[in-house]
Design a protein around this motif. Structure first.
Motif, short mmCIF file in Angstrom:
data_model
loop_
_atom_site.label_atom_id
_atom_site.label_comp_id
_atom_site.label_asym_id
_atom_site.label_seq_id
_atom_site.Cartn_x
_atom_site.Cartn_y
_atom_site.Cartn_z
N ALA A 99 0.84 -1.20 0.00
CA ALA A 99 0.00 0.00 0.00
C ALA A 99 0.88 1.25 0.00
O ALA A 99 2.07 1.19 0.31
CB ALA A 99 -0.92 -0.01 1.22
N PRO A 100 0.29 2.39 -0.29
CA PRO A 100 1.06 3.63 -0.20
C PRO A 100 1.41 3.95 1.26
O PRO A 100 0.76 3.46 2.17
CB PRO A 100 0.10 4.71 -0.76
CG PRO A 100 -1.09 4.00 -1.28
CD PRO A 100 -1.06 2.60 -0.77
N GLY A 101 2.42 4.77 1.43
CA GLY A 101 2.81 5.20 2.77
C GLY A 101 4.27 4.88 3.05
O GLY A 101 4.94 4.18 2.29
N THR A 102 4.73 5.40 4.18
CA THR A 102 6.10 5.12 4.59
C THR A 102 6.20 3.66 5.04
O THR A 102 5.19 3.00 5.25
CB THR A 102 6.52 6.03 5.76
OG1 THR A 102 5.75 5.66 6.92
CG2 THR A 102 6.33 7.51 5.44
N ALA A 103 7.41 3.21 5.23
CA ALA A 103 7.64 1.84 5.70
C ALA A 103 6.93 1.61 7.04
O ALA A 103 6.23 0.60 7.20
CB ALA A 103 9.13 1.56 5.81
N GLU A 113 6.60 -21.54 5.00
CA GLU A 113 6.64 -20.60 3.88
C GLU A 113 5.98 -19.28 4.25
O GLU A 113 6.45 -18.21 3.87
CB GLU A 113 5.92 -21.19 2.66
CG GLU A 113 6.69 -22.25 1.95
CD GLU A 113 5.89 -22.90 0.83
OE1 GLU A 113 4.76 -22.44 0.52
OE2 GLU A 113 6.40 -23.88 0.25
N THR A 114 4.89 -19.34 5.00
CA THR A 114 4.18 -18.12 5.40
C THR A 114 5.07 -17.25 6.27
O THR A 114 5.18 -16.03 6.04
CB THR A 114 2.87 -18.46 6.14
OG1 THR A 114 2.06 -19.27 5.29
CG2 THR A 114 2.11 -17.21 6.54
N PHE A 115 5.71 -17.85 7.25
CA PHE A 115 6.58 -17.06 8.13
C PHE A 115 7.81 -16.55 7.39
O PHE A 115 8.27 -15.43 7.63
CB PHE A 115 6.93 -17.84 9.40
CG PHE A 115 5.76 -17.96 10.32
CD1 PHE A 115 5.12 -16.83 10.82
CD2 PHE A 115 5.26 -19.19 10.67
CE1 PHE A 115 4.02 -16.93 11.65
CE2 PHE A 115 4.16 -19.32 11.51
CZ PHE A 115 3.54 -18.18 11.99
N ALA A 116 8.35 -17.33 6.47
CA ALA A 116 9.48 -16.87 5.66
C ALA A 116 9.04 -15.70 4.77
O ALA A 116 9.78 -14.71 4.63
CB ALA A 116 10.03 -18.01 4.81
N PHE A 117 7.86 -15.80 4.20
CA PHE A 117 7.31 -14.71 3.39
C PHE A 117 7.18 -13.43 4.23
O PHE A 117 7.60 -12.35 3.81
CB PHE A 117 5.95 -15.10 2.82
CG PHE A 117 5.17 -13.94 2.26
CD1 PHE A 117 5.43 -13.46 0.99
CD2 PHE A 117 4.19 -13.32 3.02
CE1 PHE A 117 4.72 -12.37 0.48
CE2 PHE A 117 3.48 -12.24 2.53
CZ PHE A 117 3.74 -11.76 1.25
N LEU A 118 6.58 -13.56 5.42
CA LEU A 118 6.39 -12.39 6.27
C LEU A 118 7.72 -11.74 6.65
O LEU A 118 7.86 -10.52 6.55
CB LEU A 118 5.61 -12.77 7.53
CG LEU A 118 4.14 -13.10 7.33
CD1 LEU A 118 3.53 -13.61 8.63
CD2 LEU A 118 3.37 -11.89 6.81
N ARG A 119 8.68 -12.55 7.06
CA ARG A 119 10.00 -11.99 7.41
C ARG A 119 10.63 -11.32 6.19
O ARG A 119 11.19 -10.22 6.30
CB ARG A 119 10.92 -13.07 7.97
CG ARG A 119 10.53 -13.53 9.37
CD ARG A 119 11.56 -14.44 10.02
NE ARG A 119 12.12 -15.45 9.15
CZ ARG A 119 11.60 -16.67 8.95
NH1 ARG A 119 10.51 -17.04 9.59
NH2 ARG A 119 12.20 -17.52 8.14
N GLY A 120 10.54 -11.96 5.05
CA GLY A 120 11.13 -11.41 3.83
C GLY A 120 10.47 -10.12 3.39
O GLY A 120 11.15 -9.15 3.03
N ARG A 121 9.15 -10.08 3.40
CA ARG A 121 8.45 -8.87 2.97
C ARG A 121 8.67 -7.73 3.95
O ARG A 121 8.84 -6.58 3.56
CB ARG A 121 6.95 -9.15 2.79
CG ARG A 121 6.64 -9.87 1.51
CD ARG A 121 7.06 -9.07 0.27
NE ARG A 121 6.14 -7.96 0.05
CZ ARG A 121 6.50 -6.69 -0.16
NH1 ARG A 121 7.78 -6.34 -0.18
NH2 ARG A 121 5.61 -5.75 -0.35
N LEU A 122 8.62 -8.04 5.25
CA LEU A 122 8.89 -6.99 6.24
C LEU A 122 10.30 -6.44 6.07
O LEU A 122 10.51 -5.23 6.10
CB LEU A 122 8.69 -7.54 7.66
CG LEU A 122 7.24 -7.67 8.11
CD1 LEU A 122 7.13 -8.61 9.30
CD2 LEU A 122 6.65 -6.30 8.45
N ALA A 123 11.28 -7.32 5.87
CA ALA A 123 12.66 -6.87 5.66
C ALA A 123 12.75 -6.00 4.41
O ALA A 123 13.45 -4.98 4.41
CB ALA A 123 13.60 -8.07 5.56
N ALA A 124 12.02 -6.38 3.36
CA ALA A 124 12.04 -5.59 2.12
C ALA A 124 11.43 -4.21 2.34
O ALA A 124 11.96 -3.20 1.84
CB ALA A 124 11.30 -6.33 1.01
#
Length: 189
Positions: A72-76, A117-128
């Motif tokens: 979504a739009p917005g800051t991190a 996979e879900t937790f890896a996705f969440l960690r990866g997306r949050l890090a990104a």
């Protein structure tokens, strides 16, 4: 009207969230789905096959919900805050996180895979998202994005545990607001 396989999967998703794998019987799935035994075994080879489909669906749904906030739009920090503050059934626990407490699921690599996979996705997306915020000058460049992402996921899951133990959503909200405050403190102004 949904198809029989869809009703079976949706029923299994709900029952796994409510009762866990052992507590979810084929009979309970069939009753909730309004499907007979023959229909269930026509579409799925058995409870493990249906559970795999249900866990995969739950994982996909949760990742899609998270992605809505992350993209979504917005800051991190605004996007991560929106993710942490979105409406949830806190006292029911996380439908994916609760599966990690189920010995039958954790012991079966095929059933555990979508959970991991879900937790890896969440960690990866949050890090990104955090890294993107650093690149835009929103966040302290010294912030370790991967460690911070793991912390956010751990706080979220721990918040569910605390809320369920207290039979109150308040500990969950305290935990998520606490991690948001820590992230906000790392913003550059």
């Amino acid at each position: 009207m949904s198809t029989t396989p869809e009703r079976l999967i949706a029923s299994t998703q709900e029952l796994l969230w409510e009762r866990g794998y052992v507590g979810t019987s084929p009979k309970a799935i069939q009753q909730r789905a309004g499907a007979g035994q023959g229909s269930m075994y026509h579409h799925f080879s058995g409870k493990p096959d249906l559970a795999r489909a249900a866990i995969r669906r739950t994982a996909e749904q949760r990742m899609a919900l998270a992605e809505e906030q992350f993209s979504a739009p917005g800051t991190a920090v605004e996007r991560i805050s929106a993710y942490l503050r979105r409406e949830r059934e806190v006292l029911r626990g996380c439908p994916v996180g609760r599966l990690t407490q189920d010995p039958e699921i954790v012991a079966d690599p095929v059933l555990r895979e979508p959970v991991a996979e879900t937790f890896a996705f969440l960690r990866g997306r949050l890090a990104a998202v955090l890294t993107e915020g650093q690149g835009l000058g929103e966040l302290d460049p010294a912030l370790d994005a991967a460690s911070t992402a793991a912390t956010v996921v751990a706080v979220l899951q721990g918040g569910y545990v605390l809320a369920r133990a207290a039979d109150s959503a308040e500990p969950f909200h305290q935990a998520t607001e606490g991690v948001i405050a820590l992230l906000t403190a790392r913003e550059l102004h």
